[in-house]
Design an enzyme around this catalytic site. Structure first.
Site, short mmCIF file in Angstrom:
data_model
loop_
_atom_site.label_atom_id
_atom_site.label_comp_id
_atom_site.label_asym_id
_atom_site.label_seq_id
_atom_site.Cartn_x
_atom_site.Cartn_y
_atom_site.Cartn_z
N SER A 143 0.85 -1.19 0.00
CA SER A 143 0.00 0.00 0.00
C SER A 143 0.88 1.24 0.00
CB SER A 143 -0.90 0.02 1.24
OG SER A 143 -1.54 1.27 1.40
N TYR A 156 -2.04 -0.55 10.13
CA TYR A 156 -2.03 -0.86 8.70
C TYR A 156 -0.74 -0.39 8.05
CZ TYR A 156 -3.83 -1.10 3.87
OH TYR A 156 -4.00 -1.38 2.54
#
Length: 267
Positions: A143, A156
């Site tokens: 990501s 995350y």
């Protein structure tokens, strides 16, 4: 362009929707035989029916938090197809968000289990099959958060940074065996995960989803130059290239598919 992977077998985790399903479809169009892995039976069955209109596919239900289920999935796939050539790990969750001081150990561990350790488990399970044949492709979906911090998404961010480092290390370990490992780092792609994020934002703001997306782009992703959510198919196109014969000199790379969202010139 001929990707040169007709007849190869690909395992795609997180394959019941979003980037995983879009990648499976694109690979199937190239003649790749697909094994979809996910943990939700109903959605997996729907995805399989959709995918089988494109090419040859099977579905295996597995919770990647449990090694026993990953190993059982491998046995099922090998029994069906005989071998595995490609692994694309798309499985992931947003995890706990908010103020760092309010996020518990359990919240951190849940995110790390799904977003990092699941990648570790599937790679440890399927890479040996590729080493046996001397040819393989592994693509791990990271990501933008891996390199661009967001203070309200720390678990995350940390997990995806781990994925980048893990992919680079794997690329060093197994390139000489013919197994090429790379990663892809998307940003704000239209998937069920970001749909949920925007629905929650809209509810909190007492507005509609379109307005939630617009304000999110303005306030939270100001460097995303295209000013829209990306499409799963746009990420899948890059992943498919990395799975192909055309990427034969690409090792340990991270391809950002982020609309310009990462502000710096780092990874």
């Amino acid at each position: 362009m001929d990707f040169g992977i007709h007849g190869k077998v690909a395992v795609v985790t997180g394959g019941d929707s979003g980037i995983g399903l879009a990648t499976a479809k694109l690979l199937a169009q190239e003649g790749v035989k697909i094994a979809l892995l996910d943990k939700t039976a109903d959605r997996l069955d729907e995805a399989l029916q959709d995918l089988q209109t494109v090419g040859e596919a099977m579905a295996v239900q597995a919770d990647l938090r449990h090694l026993s289920e990953v190993e059982a999935a491998k046995r099922n796939i090998v029994n069906h197809y005989g071998h595995v050539d490609i692994l694309v790990n798309c499985a992931g969750i947003t995890g706990a968000t908010g103020d760092f001081l309010d996020i518990s150990d359990d919240d951190w561990l849940e995110t790390l289990e799904v977003d990092l350790m699941a990648a570790v488990r599937v790679c440890r399970t399927f890479i040996p099959l590729m080493r046996e044949t001397g040819w393989g492709r592994v693509v791990l979906v990271a990501s933008e958060d891996a390199v661009q911090p967001y203070a309200d998404e720390m678990p995350y961010c940390a997990a995806k940074a781990g994925v980048l480092n893990f992919a680079k290390n794997l690329s060093k370990a197994y390139a000489s065996d013919g197994v090429l490992v790379n990663s892809v780092a998307p940003a704000f792609i239209a998937t069920p995960m970001t749909d949920t994020m925007m629905e929650q934002r809209a509810e909190k703001m007492e507005t509609d989803v379109d307005e939630a997306i617009t304000t999110f782009l303005d306030q939270k992703r100001p460097h995303l130059e295209l000013k829209r959510r990306g499409k799963a198919e746009e990420v899948a196109a890059v992943i498919a290239f990395l799975c192909s014969q055309q990427s034969s000199f690409v090792v340990g790379a991270n391809y950002r598919v982020d609309g310009g969202s990462v502000a710096g010139i780092g990874l």
